[in-house]
Design a protein around this motif. Sequence first.
Motif, PDB file in Angstrom:
ATOM      1  N   MET A   1     -15.214   8.155   9.982  1.00 53.67           N
ATOM      2  CA  MET A   1     -14.587   7.284  10.468  1.00 53.67           C
ATOM      3  C   MET A   1     -14.869   7.394  12.006  1.00 53.67           C
ATOM      4  O   MET A   1     -14.353   8.309  12.699  1.00 53.67           O
ATOM      5  N   GLN A   3     -15.159   5.907  15.943  1.00 57.39           N
ATOM      6  CA  GLN A   3     -14.617   4.958  17.026  1.00 57.39           C
ATOM      7  C   GLN A   3     -15.865   4.849  18.189  1.00 57.39           C
ATOM      8  O   GLN A   3     -16.102   5.724  18.836  1.00 57.39           O
ATOM      9  N   ARG A   4     -16.076   3.655  18.355  1.00 58.59           N
ATOM     10  CA  ARG A   4     -17.060   3.321  19.447  1.00 58.59           C
ATOM     11  C   ARG A   4     -16.641   2.923  20.826  1.00 58.59           C
ATOM     12  O   ARG A   4     -17.493   2.810  21.568  1.00 58.59           O
ATOM     13  N   ASP A  10      -7.041   0.123  15.615  1.00 56.51           N
ATOM     14  CA  ASP A  10      -8.156  -0.772  14.818  1.00 56.51           C
ATOM     15  C   ASP A  10      -9.691  -0.365  15.391  1.00 56.51           C
ATOM     16  O   ASP A  10     -10.508  -1.175  14.985  1.00 56.51           O
ATOM     17  N   VAL A  11      -9.797   0.450  16.200  1.00 56.56           N
ATOM     18  CA  VAL A  11     -11.163   1.142  16.759  1.00 56.56           C
ATOM     19  C   VAL A  11     -11.878   1.626  15.652  1.00 56.56           C
ATOM     20  O   VAL A  11     -13.267   1.739  15.883  1.00 56.56           O
ATOM     21  N   PHE A  12     -11.259   2.188  14.676  1.00 59.37           N
ATOM     22  CA  PHE A  12     -11.969   2.955  13.667  1.00 59.37           C
ATOM     23  C   PHE A  12     -12.935   2.146  12.811  1.00 59.37           C
ATOM     24  O   PHE A  12     -12.426   1.068  12.397  1.00 59.37           O
ATOM     25  N   GLU A  13     -13.994   2.511  12.467  1.00 64.57           N
ATOM     26  CA  GLU A  13     -15.072   1.810  11.632  1.00 64.57           C
ATOM     27  C   GLU A  13     -15.821   3.016  10.599  1.00 64.57           C
ATOM     28  O   GLU A  13     -15.841   4.137  11.171  1.00 64.57           O
ATOM     29  N   ARG A  14     -15.528   2.701   9.367  1.00 64.87           N
ATOM     30  CA  ARG A  14     -16.205   3.546   8.563  1.00 64.87           C
ATOM     31  C   ARG A  14     -17.922   3.289   8.648  1.00 64.87           C
ATOM     32  O   ARG A  14     -18.383   2.368   8.552  1.00 64.87           O
ATOM     33  N   GLU A  15     -18.698   4.347   8.588  1.00 62.96           N
ATOM     34  CA  GLU A  15     -20.071   4.644   9.031  1.00 62.96           C
ATOM     35  C   GLU A  15     -20.431   5.464   7.851  1.00 62.96           C
ATOM     36  O   GLU A  15     -20.090   6.746   7.743  1.00 62.96           O
ATOM     37  N   ARG A  44      -8.036   8.984  20.759  1.00 66.94           N
ATOM     38  CA  ARG A  44      -8.576   7.582  20.789  1.00 66.94           C
ATOM     39  C   ARG A  44      -8.343   6.530  21.665  1.00 66.94           C
ATOM     40  O   ARG A  44      -8.916   5.643  21.818  1.00 66.94           O
ATOM     41  N   PRO A  55     -19.497   7.267  21.111  1.00 63.32           N
ATOM     42  CA  PRO A  55     -18.836   7.208  19.988  1.00 63.32           C
ATOM     43  C   PRO A  55     -18.145   8.696  19.422  1.00 63.32           C
ATOM     44  O   PRO A  55     -18.829   9.552  19.848  1.00 63.32           O
ATOM     45  N   SER A 270      -9.168   6.374   4.378  1.00 60.27           N
ATOM     46  CA  SER A 270      -9.331   4.882   4.811  1.00 60.27           C
ATOM     47  C   SER A 270      -8.239   4.189   5.423  1.00 60.27           C
ATOM     48  O   SER A 270      -8.421   3.184   6.125  1.00 60.27           O
TER      49      SER A 270
END
Length: 294
Positions: A1, A3-4, A10-15, A44, A55, A270
Amino acid sequence: MVQRSFGGPDVFEREEVPRPAPGPGEVLVRVVATSVNAADWKVRSGLIRQLGEPPLVLGLDVSGVVAAVGGEATRFAPGDAVYGMVFGGANAEYVVAQENRLARVPASIDPVLAAALPVAGVTAWQALSSVRPGERVLVHAAAGGVGHLAVQIAARRGAWIAATARTGNHAFLRELGVTEPIDYRTTDFTTAVHEVDLVVDLIGGDYTDRSLSVLSDTGQVVAADGPATHPDSRVRRLYVEPTTAALDQLAATVDRGELTAHIAQTLPISELAAAHRHSESGRVRGKIVLTADR
């Protein structure tokens, strides 16, 4: 997870990223569970920047299984159940950890409970290291992750305990050993307690300075937040040191049934954003644990 950027939950993205490899003195841990600490959402949001610039992959607490060991790492072997602290990175399937910041998990402690313990438990343990039977202790934010563990440790050591928390948490805190719960919304704690030998300040700000007025002649404030130094020598800034020895001692205490972490909520990783929102609200009793998606 990942954060960029700094910002809200809501900055978290699964990559999908390459699996890390352990270096000298390190082990690779397959993460079974982690937890949310106040430091996570402060990083965060950009309030604290000890982990550098995005990131970033957050997560300080880790509970899992050793997947591989690096050179010069001798304490653990693949398959060992371990828990401990990393400097970010636990919000992932795998994380590299220094072996001297991990310990084995006794069979009596499940991975979810283990994930709730490292940062909060060692912080509480070290904050209460000087407490003796009969001494008077005041814990601020006593129903939170560190606070409810600090209360249990102080009670185990025979201290008289006052605690600041909302009225809805007072019964919970009395069960843990608090003698005098104080609702900070209706009562100024400086008028409710006096001659305190140790204040565990988990809030910071003006709570640190106000706490000085309730101390005994030899009393001390241990502050888990705020500046590195304070003009008053009675204030000591606490920085958690999650060594293997400290983690072994903590796990043994839990294994004997003398200490436990209250799990307020268990969510899959998630739902990291939801976990951060809940933690940042300041209304969490105990800890929020995140489990790996399998």
